[in-house]
Design a protein around this motif. Structure first.
Motif, PDB file in Angstrom:
ATOM      1  N   GLN A  64       2.988  28.587   7.725  1.00 50.62           N
ATOM      2  CA  GLN A  64       2.807  29.917   6.203  1.00 50.62           C
ATOM      3  C   GLN A  64       4.060  30.650   4.942  1.00 50.62           C
ATOM      4  N   VAL A  65       4.944  30.887   5.816  1.00 52.92           N
ATOM      5  CA  VAL A  65       6.164  31.178   5.668  1.00 52.92           C
ATOM      6  C   VAL A  65       7.202  29.755   4.357  1.00 52.92           C
ATOM      7  N   VAL A  66       7.099  28.747   4.675  1.00 56.87           N
ATOM      8  CA  VAL A  66       7.753  27.384   4.531  1.00 56.87           C
ATOM      9  C   VAL A  66       6.513  26.520   3.881  1.00 56.87           C
ATOM     10  N   VAL A  67       6.042  26.894   3.607  1.00 55.89           N
ATOM     11  CA  VAL A  67       4.267  26.046   3.371  1.00 55.89           C
ATOM     12  C   VAL A  67       3.471  26.458   2.210  1.00 55.89           C
ATOM     13  N   GLN A  68       3.865  28.128   1.920  1.00 56.29           N
ATOM     14  CA  GLN A  68       2.353  28.094   0.328  1.00 56.29           C
ATOM     15  C   GLN A  68       3.533  27.912  -0.798  1.00 56.29           C
ATOM     16  N   PRO A  69       5.242  27.880  -0.935  1.00 56.24           N
ATOM     17  CA  PRO A  69       4.922  27.453  -2.345  1.00 56.24           C
ATOM     18  C   PRO A  69       5.007  25.401  -2.674  1.00 56.24           C
ATOM     19  N   ILE A  70       4.819  25.277  -1.471  1.00 58.91           N
ATOM     20  CA  ILE A  70       4.289  24.073  -2.243  1.00 58.91           C
ATOM     21  C   ILE A  70       2.854  24.087  -2.341  1.00 58.91           C
ATOM     22  N   PHE A  71       1.797  24.749  -1.356  1.00 55.07           N
ATOM     23  CA  PHE A  71       0.531  25.107  -1.582  1.00 55.07           C
ATOM     24  C   PHE A  71       0.570  25.516  -3.048  1.00 55.07           C
ATOM     25  N   ALA A  72       1.552  26.506  -3.241  1.00 50.25           N
ATOM     26  CA  ALA A  72       1.139  26.857  -4.981  1.00 50.25           C
ATOM     27  C   ALA A  72       1.513  26.516  -5.706  1.00 50.25           C
ATOM     28  N   PHE A  73       2.280  25.305  -6.075  1.00 41.69           N
ATOM     29  CA  PHE A  73       2.704  23.779  -7.022  1.00 41.69           C
ATOM     30  C   PHE A  73       2.029  23.303  -7.388  1.00 41.69           C
ATOM     31  N   VAL A  74       1.380  22.778  -5.340  1.00 42.17           N
ATOM     32  CA  VAL A  74       0.713  21.217  -6.250  1.00 42.17           C
ATOM     33  C   VAL A  74      -0.954  22.063  -6.110  1.00 42.17           C
ATOM     34  N   GLU A  75      -1.682  23.115  -6.624  1.00 43.17           N
ATOM     35  CA  GLU A  75      -2.674  24.017  -6.703  1.00 43.17           C
ATOM     36  C   GLU A  75      -2.446  23.679  -8.177  1.00 43.17           C
ATOM     37  N   ASN A  76      -1.176  25.132  -9.023  1.00 39.23           N
ATOM     38  CA  ASN A  76      -1.019  25.154 -10.425  1.00 39.23           C
ATOM     39  C   ASN A  76      -0.617  24.175 -10.675  1.00 39.23           C
ATOM     40  N   TRP A  77      -0.513  23.446 -10.757  1.00 41.56           N
ATOM     41  CA  TRP A  77      -0.238  21.370 -11.194  1.00 41.56           C
ATOM     42  C   TRP A  77      -2.056  21.090 -11.015  1.00 41.56           C
ATOM     43  N   SER A  78      -2.716  21.189 -10.482  1.00 38.29           N
ATOM     44  CA  SER A  78      -3.950  20.275 -10.317  1.00 38.29           C
ATOM     45  C   SER A  78      -4.903  20.464 -10.993  1.00 38.29           C
ATOM     46  N   CYS A  79      -4.352  22.815 -11.080  1.00 40.98           N
ATOM     47  CA  CYS A  79      -5.491  23.137 -12.372  1.00 40.98           C
ATOM     48  C   CYS A  79      -5.157  22.867 -13.704  1.00 40.98           C
ATOM     49  N   LYS A  86     -13.733  20.840 -10.916  1.00 43.90           N
ATOM     50  CA  LYS A  86     -14.870  21.858 -10.306  1.00 43.90           C
ATOM     51  C   LYS A  86     -14.224  22.209  -8.513  1.00 43.90           C
ATOM     52  N   PHE A  87     -13.291  20.715  -8.596  1.00 46.55           N
ATOM     53  CA  PHE A  87     -12.807  20.728  -6.360  1.00 46.55           C
ATOM     54  C   PHE A  87     -11.875  21.232  -6.817  1.00 46.55           C
ATOM     55  N   GLY A  88     -11.178  21.116  -7.895  1.00 48.71           N
ATOM     56  CA  GLY A  88      -9.927  22.315  -7.837  1.00 48.71           C
ATOM     57  C   GLY A  88      -9.909  23.508  -8.136  1.00 48.71           C
ATOM     58  N   ASN A  89     -10.610  23.981  -8.823  1.00 50.60           N
ATOM     59  CA  ASN A  89     -11.049  25.436  -8.668  1.00 50.60           C
ATOM     60  C   ASN A  89     -11.904  26.019  -8.369  1.00 50.60           C
ATOM     61  N   LEU A  90     -12.725  25.267  -7.238  1.00 52.04           N
ATOM     62  CA  LEU A  90     -13.830  26.032  -7.068  1.00 52.04           C
ATOM     63  C   LEU A  90     -12.928  26.781  -4.954  1.00 52.04           C
ATOM     64  N   GLU A  91     -13.789  27.861  -4.772  1.00 54.79           N
ATOM     65  CA  GLU A  91     -12.730  28.234  -3.268  1.00 54.79           C
ATOM     66  C   GLU A  91     -14.124  28.427  -2.773  1.00 54.79           C
ATOM     67  N   VAL A  92     -13.884  27.865  -1.218  1.00 53.01           N
ATOM     68  CA  VAL A  92     -14.516  28.016  -0.356  1.00 53.01           C
ATOM     69  C   VAL A  92     -14.220  28.723   0.990  1.00 53.01           C
ATOM     70  N   GLU A  93     -15.216  28.882   1.538  1.00 58.57           N
ATOM     71  CA  GLU A  93     -14.876  29.617   2.289  1.00 58.57           C
ATOM     72  C   GLU A  93     -14.898  29.227   3.580  1.00 58.57           C
ATOM     73  N   ILE A  94     -14.152  29.629   4.591  1.00 56.51           N
ATOM     74  CA  ILE A  94     -13.691  29.214   5.671  1.00 56.51           C
ATOM     75  C   ILE A  94     -13.959  29.620   6.975  1.00 56.51           C
ATOM     76  N   ARG A  95     -14.676  29.400   8.000  1.00 55.20           N
ATOM     77  CA  ARG A  95     -15.005  30.121   8.622  1.00 55.20           C
ATOM     78  C   ARG A  95     -13.949  29.894  10.120  1.00 55.20           C
ATOM     79  N   TYR A  96     -13.210  30.221  10.694  1.00 55.53           N
ATOM     80  CA  TYR A  96     -12.737  29.783  12.335  1.00 55.53           C
ATOM     81  C   TYR A  96     -12.861  29.991  13.041  1.00 55.53           C
ATOM     82  N   THR A  97     -13.669  29.121  14.361  1.00 62.84           N
ATOM     83  CA  THR A  97     -13.986  29.818  15.407  1.00 62.84           C
ATOM     84  C   THR A  97     -12.975  29.823  16.390  1.00 62.84           C
ATOM     85  N   SER A  98     -12.895  30.448  17.023  1.00 65.91           N
ATOM     86  CA  SER A  98     -12.046  29.633  18.555  1.00 65.91           C
ATOM     87  C   SER A  98     -11.902  29.149  19.388  1.00 65.91           C
TER      88      SER A  98
END
Length: 187
Positions: A64-79, A86-98
């Motif tokens: 999470q620490v290492v990848v967050q800057p990459i995710f933020a850069f790609v998201e901001n650039w895409s937006c 709608k794809f780039g600005n859409l927020e989707v809830e993901i439910r995790y299963t154990s």
């Protein structure tokens, strides 16, 4: 933040270098990929499971620490590039299963090789290049000065090490894929 980053990176680098160097010095190419069970130490099961759980927690945090800057850069650039998408600005809830720990090896059979590939490809840009470039910019280091050249050479050496590590992990993945047999243990 600077002190915490320095201590964290120094401690983890020292630990991994000691494990790698001492393991290779003691066992050569026969050094196991997993020191916890690579020597046949399977009991008590609960102790090995707790150790593996600690490793997973550590790696999830590091990921999470290492990848967050990459995710933020790609998201901001895409937006910025596609503000109407709608794809780039859409927020989707993901439910995790154990998933029980017995299913993880079947889902992710080449864990060490993937971990090596992720580590080798993220080490240089996030741990070396970006901090060095930020320091050069912040300290206003003159181009082609001795300090500037030293920092650039350090960055280049670390890039070469990362590329070699990535090549080695890709080779490890290819060897593992060739010898992989579904639902069969290698040990």
């Amino acid at each position: 933040m600077k002190t915490a980053t320095t201590i964290g990176i120094s401690a983890s680098t020292s630990f991994y270098m000691l494990c790698g160097l001492l393991g290779y010095a003691a066992f050569g190419n026969d050094a196991p990929g997993n020191y916890l069970i690579g020597f046949g130490f399977y009991e008590p099961f609960w102790l090995v499971d707790i150790a593996n759980l600690c490793i997973v927690i550590h790696l999830l945090g590091a990921y999470q620490v290492v990848v967050q800057p990459i995710f933020a850069f790609v998201e901001n650039w895409s937006c910025r590039k596609w503000p109407e998408s709608k794809f780039g600005n859409l927020e989707v809830e993901i439910r995790y299963t154990s998933i029980t720990s017995g299913h993880e090896p079947m889902i992710f059979p080449f864990f060490n090789e993937f971990l090596a590939l992720i580590g080798s490809t993220t080490f240089w840009p996030l741990t070396v290049y970006i901090p060095i470039e930020m320091y050069i910019s912040q300290a206003k280091i003159r181009r082609k000065s001795l300090r500037w050249m030293s920092l650039k050479i350090l960055s280049l050496v670390c890039l070469v090490v990362s590329l070699l590590a990535a090549a080695g992990s890709i080779r490890g993945l290819l060897v593992s894929v060739q010898t992989f047999k579904l639902l069969q243990s290698v040990s």
